[in-house]
Every structure is written in structure tokens, then in C-alpha cells.
Design an enzyme around this catalytic site. Structure first.
Site, PDB file in Angstrom:
ATOM      1  N   ASP A 277       1.117  -0.977   0.348  1.00 36.37           N
ATOM      2  CA  ASP A 277      -0.320  -0.126   0.075  1.00 36.37           C
ATOM      3  C   ASP A 277       0.672   1.167   0.088  1.00 36.37           C
ATOM      4  OD1 ASP A 277      -1.921   1.239   0.441  1.00 36.37           O
ATOM      5  OD2 ASP A 277      -2.244   1.846   2.788  1.00 36.37           O
ATOM      6  N   LYS A 278       0.122   2.182  -0.409  1.00 37.29           N
ATOM      7  CA  LYS A 278       0.865   3.610  -0.439  1.00 37.29           C
ATOM      8  C   LYS A 278       0.808   4.553   0.896  1.00 37.29           C
ATOM      9  CE  LYS A 278       0.187   7.741  -2.493  1.00 37.29           C
ATOM     10  NZ  LYS A 278       0.643   8.480  -1.472  1.00 37.29           N
TER      11      LYS A 278
END
Length: 933
Positions: A277-278
Site C-alpha cells: 500500500d502507499k
């Protein structure tokens, strides 16, 4: 969902000059408001005051309105109620709002069948007891999620979906019980050993020519050779997994790491794809100002003191020589000095924004006093965009501080403590369509009117005067992963501004096509603006994200970033985190909606090589629908992939497709509830404990506190766990095959008789107290130090081929077992004198010593517990000889004859292997030995 609730609302300007709120009731005025509609982002209206000469007309927009139920942060508000009841935009109410009356009406709701789309809803509300019946459409804005918290008031609603039909439930996947690839490989080897057991038993009976009751003989041989199947293998491996988990938890260099699934630590050593994920995982969602570029010179973090000295020199010069310098921004034809250029750029950044400084009491100073004296310790900046806050905080750090702001004015403080007052004449807010924001201010000290603007380079390039560096430098800063803003200005005369204001007010009073007319008037100003500077702001990454991603890439792990963020933000973070290296091109996959477009775009992408891919969730869905195989084939060849605007189920789908198409192991890393599906679907899920709670952490197999810990978790613990388990499993198999080979040789020599070689305690003690501790001590072995494993991630790449445990290594260990078992048994048969009991004594002692020596041969790095285990096992055997007189002649083992026979047999069985190991190390050393030598 990433948006603040802090909103600035503006009153009608002409009412602000009245002495008291009570005077509002004395003026003669009216408000025109558009007819009720459901648009919550726009409002068109006018305010007219008739008792002034001439009458005053002011336009009203959404910024002049307050929602029903709005909480006022400070002061008081007097307003006019425009809409009530069913006309309120915030509700869809078809009847009397009292809940008891809702139960009296005859109505029904039509809702679409349950689906996983969380962004849309289609339904209708029908009231049948009115004449004519009322039909109203329902959209996602008329729905509430299960678990929604109501900020104020009460809500009466109809439950549309429950249980498994809830969209939040449909967007999560059921957790599965994960079985490691290593365990599956061991199971496969066990099946082969079982086949070998059956074959050996049949061969023995066949050599007896199936004489007599041969089927009973088969059963006897199956029991006799049952040691071929290592029953203790599963026990040893499970105990090893517990040790690995304990070591991971105890590692002081990755504090807070929790192992929630102790069945798959070996998976960490064979990861080929990492899906992350970011926001919250790679980034902290905190903006930091990194670069100021003026065209001929750029200032980075290390040279901000130069900017500070330029600002200081300007205001020092201004205070010393006021008559000759009416203001720092002189419009002369003479080439401007560097100090004035820096000053103009910093002043533009300090003025062109929507940030408001707010003062809070800090225990020593109260709020009113802090606001009066502009106390630095009590000031915090509030804005809807963290980028703007970062810019204003930077101007404060170089000497020009935003200390006050209200609806019509702004105050800046110079390094010398002087307060500069500016009147805000107009503000043009940022929109996603325009991609820029502007402000017109008047300097109170000089009366100069300046129009400042900042925005994205794609739109600002056509607005600023011609230059030869803007495009190139924007590209350079973007490649460094910075969010670039172009800042420009335009000086206006009083006449120019009055002309603009008249046209602007006229456009804002228009009821039809207001936004278009307003945009046209503003664009008349946005021509030939003076380019001041470029600013580079970085979304602050988590600690050591770049070196961690570099380590993973060097280890042969491909990293895919799956995020719900916008394409530009995701691309920027990918560059910033060096997920995409500087020499790699980025292919941004065009938005496709049908099969034809997807086909053309895939063909365009196929022509590119060594190129990172950026694709949106909508395009991904179309590609996977029509060209799943082709897309995955191309994507798997990319060094990095970024998927933006991804739904939780899409993240899980990508993981599943990678597993199916490549057959490689995947690891998913996330920190929020939207990552749970991806984490559970992957072969190895890692949760990061962050600001979004512990939902991902609790659902994962491993939980870490920071992304950087992932490097050590894989490179050190994953690698060690896999190599140790591989060595342990093969040694347990070797231990079982050795004694089975001796039994086979013994039976063959004595006319294929199904007679056991060792009985009673000997056969039990062999796989327990005599050899268990040394063999199990292999779980403490390591080929290189953890620092070396981190320094040379290429060592991890070797494991991806699965060489530590393969059919080749299995066959080698089988051959070693057959060789040693045969040597020990034939040696004992050749050297025994008269009594059968001497064969047992010689062969069993040689077998124990051989096992202990083989463990010593296998160990790469000695641990003190390994030495203890070896000595303890040998001591146990020697001590137990006193009690084993029914199997072993105690007087015989004390003789010199026994000692030399055992020594010869043990040397013949082990010495060739030691020689082979030395020669292999000498002429074909493994990669890790080159680093340790």
C-alpha cells in the site's frame, strides 16, 4: 477520507460595515436564491441592498452559505434561512421530519441488488398515499454506511442490506488457512519415501520368489523398513518454526515485530513479488518543502540558510534606506539582484495560499494574548491541503512569517519583527479542473496591487512569459519525486484592477453559466505573467523506505504498489521512494473503457522495454476482463508496477492473479482495513501498525511497526528460516534412511529374512536422546552474519530458485544415506568375530558417531548450544551403555578391538564426505562462502 472538515465561510461584504448585528434588521434588502436542487458543491444567488445610493449588488456563492447544523468555531453569525424541510440539500425528506409521522405514511423503497460497488447506489423512494404518488430517486448521497457516527441530531432510516449483503462485508475476503510452499515440498518428498518403502518391501519379497505366505512377508517388511518415512520430521519442523518465531520476536533491530502465524516463517525466504500500500505504509502523509528553483539557481535543504540571508539583507537594506527603496519589488528594466528575486519568490509563496494561522493557549499564554502578540509557540496553521501548510511553514523558517489572516487582510512578519499588511482583494480557489489558485493583494505600505498565482506546470506553462527552463526543470524535479508548483505574479495598476473587478463582479452576478463567465474574466488576467520560481514539496516517506526498496529490488523481489490514491500522487511517490529508478521510463496506461481501446493500449505498452507501468483501477478492470493473460504477462515483465484508484477487492484480485499466472510467492504489506483482503489473499501477509489502526496488523501473518523492518524480516529471518528448515528436514530424512539401509543390508545378507537389526530401546533412543539434540540444533545454524545478509541482498536471490531443498539435494542425501548405511553394516559384518551381539555394538556405535559427525559437517557457523548438544548426546549414549547389556556386550566395548573397528568404520563412512566438502569449497564455492572467507 483524507479531507478536513475545517471550512472557511464568507459573510456578505456590505453588511460587515454595520455597527451592530441589530442594525441588520433596519436595512432594506433582499436575497435572490436559485431554486432548490441536490448540488452540494455550488450555489448561485445575489444580495441586493436597496436603501443605499446607488443600490448595492453582491453575488453569493457556496462560500457565503452555512449548512443546517454547522458548528461555528468562533464569534456569532446572523443569517437568512434560504431552504427548509424538503428543500434542504443535506437531506432527502419526503414528509414531516418527525419520526412518528414516518411510520404513518404508506411508502416503499426500491434498492438495487447487493453488489460490491462502494461509490454508487441506485434506488427510488415512492410515497403512495399522496395524490399523485411521489417518486424520488436515491443515490449514494442518500445512504449511510453501517457503523456511521452521526455528528449531531438524529436520523431515521430504512435498513437496505444486512449481514453478508453489506458492501463493506462484500469487499472483504474470508481468511484462509495458509500452508507454506516448503511444507508442500516436504509432503511431496514424504510421498516419494513412502513409494520407496513399498518398492523396497516388494523387492525383498520378490527376491524370496514370493515363497509361502508372501503377502504377510510384505507387511512385515513394511513394518521393518517403516523408518524410511521420517515420522519425527513434522515434529522437528514444527518445533523449528516455533524457534524461528521466537528469534524474530526477540530481534532488537526490529522491535515490536509480532509473529501471528508461526506455520509459514519459511515463506519469508522465497518471496518473488511484494505488493504494498502507499499511504501510511510507504509514506507518512506529511509534506516537507525540499526545493526552490529560480531558473538560474536552485536552493535545496542544505542551502536554505542562503535564502534566509537574502531575505534578511533585503529587509535590512529597506529599513536603512527607505527613501530609495519604496518596496522590495521595484519594476525597473535593470536586471534584478539575486536577493530581490529570492525575496519576490518567497513573498509570493507566503501570500498565495488559503492557509489561516490559528492561535491556541499553551498553558502560559491565553488565546487572546497569543493572537494579539503573534506568539510563535501558540500558532498552528490550518488548511485543507497539507502541501500549502508545508509551503507556509517553509517561508516562516526563512524569515517571512504568516502571522495573521482574516477574510480581507493578511499580515506577514519580517526577520526584523516588522509587520507587513496586505489587503486581500480577490481569491480564486484551487479546483481540480483549473489546477491552479490565485490571489490579488494590495500592499498597504506602497499601495501596489499584485496578482499572484501558483499551479501545476501543465497549466502554468501557457500562462507565464516565454522561458527556456521551466519544462526541463519541472521534469527534473518530478523525476526526483517532488510535487512541483509553478509560482508567478503580475503587477496591476489601479485602473487595470478596477476594470477587472467591474467585469468580475458582473460575471459573478450572472445567474446563467456563472462559472464559465467567471473563468473567462479571470483568464483575461492570466496572460504574460512573470515566472518567479518553482517549488518542490515531498510527501514525507517512512524512515529508510528508499534503501529498503533498493534492498528488495537487489534481492530479486519485484515491488508492486497498489493504492487508492490519485494517479499523479501515486506516480510522484513511486519516483520519490525510488520504486522507479532514475534511468527507468514510466508508461502511464491510458484510461480505457472497452475492448478495442484496451487492445490498442496493450500493443503500445508491448513495444516498450524495461519500463515501469502505472495503471488505474478502472483500466485494470477492463484489461483483466478481456486480456487477462496478455496483461499479466506484460505486467510481470515490468521492474515495477503502480496501480492507483484500486478497490480492496481489486488488490486481492491482483495478488490472486500473480499467484496463478507466475506460481511465485507473494507478500502483501498494508496498514489499513482496505488492505486486509490483499494481506489475507497473499502467501505471506505483513501488517504495519500505523495511524489507520491495527486492523491490517491483526489480520496479517507478521506485524511490524515500520516498513523498513521488512528488509531484515526477509533478508535475515526469512532466509535463515528457509535454509535451516531445508537442512533440518534433509538431515532427519538422512537419519531415517541410514538405519533403513542398514536394515536392508542386514536382511539381504541373511537370506532376505524379515528380522529386525535393532530392537527395543536402541531403535527408540536412536531418533530421540542419541541424535535429536544435535540434529535439532541445526535451527541455530547460519551461513553468514545478519549484517552480511543485509549488505548483500543478492544472497536472497539464490533462494528464489528453491535450491536448498530440491529433488537434486534430496537425491544427494539419499545417496549419502545409502553409502553410509552400507559402509557401516558391511564393515560391522566383516569385522565381527563370533557373536551376533558384536555386530549390534559395532554398527550402532558407528551409526551414532556418524550422525554426530555429519551434523558437525553440515553446520556452517557454530553456536555454543550446538557443541553442548553434540557432547550431551555422546554422553547420553556412553552412559546408557551400562543399561543396554541385553543388546550390547559391555565388556567387549571396553576393548581396543572394539575401539579400532568403530573408528575405521566411522572414518570410512565420513572421511570421503569431508574430503568432498573441502574440494567443493575449494573449487566451486557457494556465493555466501566468498563473503565469509
Amino acid at each position: 477520507m483524507g479531507e478536513t472538515d475545517w471550512k472557511l465561510r464568507l459573510p456578505v461584504a456590505c453588511t460587515q460595515r454595520l455597527p451592530t448585528a441589530a442594525d441588520l434588521l433596519q436595512i432594506r434588502s433582499y436575497v435572490y436564491a436559485e431554486e432548490p436542487n441536490i448540488d452540494i458543491h455550488n450555489f448561485v444567488g445575489t444580495f441586493t441592498r436597496e436603501d443605499s445610493d446607488p443600490p448595492i449588488n453582491e453575488s453569493l456563492s457556496i462560500e457565503n452559505t452555512l449548512w443546517a447544523g454547522t458548528v461555528i468555531a468562533s464569534g456569532t453569525v446572523v443569517g437568512v434561512v434560504l431552504y427548509t424541510g424538503r428543500e434542504l440539500r443535506s437531506v432527502m425528506n419526503t414528509s414531516n421530519p418527525r419520526s412518528k409521522d414516518l411510520l404513518q405514511i404508506r411508502s416503499y423503497v426500491y434498492a438495487e441488488e447487493p453488489n460490491i460497488d462502494i461509490h454508487n447506489f441506485v434506488g427510488t423512494f415512492t410515497r403512495e398515499d399522496s395524490d399523485p404518488p411521489i417518486n424520488e430517486s436515491l443515490s449514494i448521497e442518500n445512504t449511510l454506511w453501517a457503523g456511521t457516527v452521526i455528528a449531531s441530531g438524529t436520523v431515521v432510516g430504512v435498513v437496505l442490506y444486512t449481514g453478508r449483503e453489506l458492501r463493506s462485508v462484500m469487499n472483504t475476503s474470508n481468511p484462509r488457512s495458509k500452508i507454506g510452499l516448503f511444507d508442500l515440498e516436504v509432503n511431496c518428498l514424504t510421498k516419494i519415501l513412502f513409494g520407496a518403502l513399498v518398492v523396497v518391501s516388494l523387492v525383498m519379497v520378490a527376491l524370496q520368489h514370493f515363497a509361502g505366505r508372501w503377502y504377510l512377508q510384505i507387511i512385515r517388511f513394511l513394518l521393518l523398513f517403516s523408518n524410511i518415512i521420517p515420522i519425527s520430521l513434522r515434529v522437528n519442523l514444527d518445533m523449528g518454526k516455533i524457534v524461528y518465531s521466537w528469534v524474530i520476536r526477540r530481534d532488537s533491530k526490529i522491535p515490536g515485530t509480532v509473529v501471528r502465524s508461526s506455520t509459514i516463517p519459511e515463506q519469508l525466504g522465497r518471496i518473488s513479488y511484494l505488493l504494498t500500500d502507499k499511504t501510511g505504509t510507504l509514506t507518512q502523509n506529511e509534506m516537507v518543502f525540499k526545493r526552490l528553483h529560480l531558473g538560474t539557481v536552485a536552493y535545496g535543504l542544505d542551502s536554505m540558510d542562503e535564502v534566509q540571508s537574502h531575505i534578511f539583507s533585503i529587509y535590512t537594506q529597506q529599513s536603512q534606506d527607505p527613501p530609495t527603496l519604496k518596496g522590495p519589488t521595484l519594476t525597473t528594466k535593470v536586471r534584478k539582484t539575486m536577493s530581490s528575486r529570492v525575496h519576490e519568490a518567497v513573498k509570493a509563496i507566503a501570500l498565495c495560499h488559503n492557509v489561516t494561522p490559528v492561535y491556541e493557549s499553551n498553558g502560559v499564554t491565553d488565546q487572546a494574548e497569543a493572537e494579539k502578540h503573534y506568539e510563535d509557540a501558540c500558532r498552528v496553521y490550518q488548511a485543507s491541503s497539507p502541501d500549502e501548510v508545508a509551503l507556509v511553514q517553509w517561508t516562516e523558517s526563512v524569515g517571512l512569517t504568516l502571522v495573521g489572516r482574516d477574510q480581507s487582510s493578511m499580515q506577514l512578519r519580517t526577520p526584523g519583527g516588522q509587520i507587513l499588511n496586505f489587503t486581500i482583494l480577490q481569491i480564486f480557489p484551487f479546483t481540480y479542473e483549473s489546477k491552479r489558485m490565485g490571489i490579488i493583494v494590495r500592499d498597504e505600505s506602497t499601495g501596489e496591487i499584485t496578482f499572484y498565482m501558483k499551479g501545476a506546470d501543465v497549466v502554468m506553462a501557457g500562462i507565464v512569459q516565454y522561458n527556456d527552463w521551466l519544462e526541463e526543470e519541472c521534469g527534473n524535479m518530478a523525476r526526483e519525486g517532488l510535487r512541483v508548483l509553478v509560482v508567478a505574479k503580475k503587477s496591476l495598476t489601479e485602473e487595470q484592477y478596477q476594470d477587472f473587478e467591474a467585469r468580475y463582479v458582473q460575471a459573478k452576478l450572472s445567474v446563467h453559466d456563472r462559472s464559465l463567465k467567471v473563468a473567462t474574466v479571470i483568464e483575461s488576467l492570466e496572460m504574460e505573467m512573470e515566472l518567479l520560481c518553482l517549488t518542490g514539496v515531498e510527501d514525507q516517506l517512512q524512515t529508510d523506505v528508499r534503501p529498503t526498496l533498493e534492498t528488495l529490488r537487489n534481492a530479486g523481489i519485484k515491488v508492486w504498489m497498489l493504492t487508492g490514491d490519485k494517479l499523479e500522487t501515486a506516480t510522484c511517490t513511486a519516483k520519490n521512494a525510488h520504486l522507479v529508478t532514475r534511468n527507468q521510463d514510466i508508461h502511464i496506461f491510458r484510461l480505457v473503457t472497452n475492448r478495442g481501446e484496451a487492445h490498442l493500449e496493450l500493443n503500445a505498452f508491448r513495444r516498450k522495454h524495461d519500463c515501469a507501468l502505472v495503471i488505474s483501477g478502472d483500466s485494470l478492470e477492463v484489461c483483466l476482463k478481456y486480456y487477462e493473460y496478455e496483461f499479466m504477462e506484460l505486467a510481470c515483465q515490468c521492474p515495477a508496477v503502480v496501480c492507483c484508484r484500486c478497490a480492496p477487492t481489486q488488490k486481492a484480485q491482483i495478488v490472486r492473479l500473480l499467484q496463478e499466472r507466475t506460481g511465485k510467492l507473494t507478500c502483501a504489506v498494508g496498514d489499513g482495513g482496505n488492505d486486509v483482503s490483499m494481506i489475507q489473499e497473499s502467501d505471506c501477509g505483513v501488517g504495519v501498525e500505523g495511524k489507520e489502526g491495527k486492523q491490517a496488523s491483526l489480520a496479517a501473518d507478521f506485524s511490524v511497526t515500520q516498513f523498513k523492518h521488512l528488509g531484515r524480516l526477509l533478508m535475515v529471518h526469512g532466509r535463515n528460516s528457509y535454509k535451516r528448515s531445508a537442512a533440518l528436514s534433509q538431515f532427519v530424512i538422512h537419519r531415517s534412511l541410514c538405519i533403513s539401509t542398514m536394515q536392508a543390508v542386514f536382511s539381504s545378507v541373511f537370506y532376505f529374512a524379515s528380522v529386525p537389526l535393532y530392537q527395543g530401546f536402541l531403535i527408540i533412543g536412536y531418533s530421540t536422546i542419541y541424535t535429536m539434540f544435535p540434529v535439532f540444533s541445526l535451527v541455530l545454524d547460519k551461513d553468514v552474519k545478519s549484517e552480511v545478509a543485509m549488505l548483500y541482498p543478492e544472497l536472497y536471490k539464490d533462494l528464489l530458485k528453491g535450491r536448498p531443498l530440491s529433488y537434486k539435494t534430496f537425491l544427494i542425501w539419499v545417496l549419502i544415506s545409502v553409502y553410509q548405511g552400507s559402509i557401516i553394516m558391511y564393515g560391522a559384518l566383516l569385522l565381527f568375530e563370533s557373536e551376533f551381539v558384536h555386530i549390534v555394538a559395532i554398527s550402532f556405535t558407528s551409526l551414532i558417531l556418524t550422525e554426530l559427525l555429519m551434523v558437525a559437517l553440515t553446520i556452517q557457523t557454530w553456536h555454543w548450544l550446538m557443541i553442548v548438544a553434540e557432547l550431551l548426546s555422546l554422553s547420553c549414549y556412553i552412559a546408557s551403555l551400562v543399561f543396554l547389556h541385553e543388546f550390547i556386550d559391555v565388556y567387549f566395548i571396553a576393548t581396543v578391538s572394539f575401539l579400532w573397528k568403530v573408528t575405521v568404520i566411522t572414518l570410512v563412512s565420513c572421511l570421503p564426505l569431508y574430503v568432498l566438502k573441502y574440494l567443493r569449497r575449494r573449487f566451486s564455492p557457494p556465493s555466501y562462502s566468498k563473503l565469509t572467507s
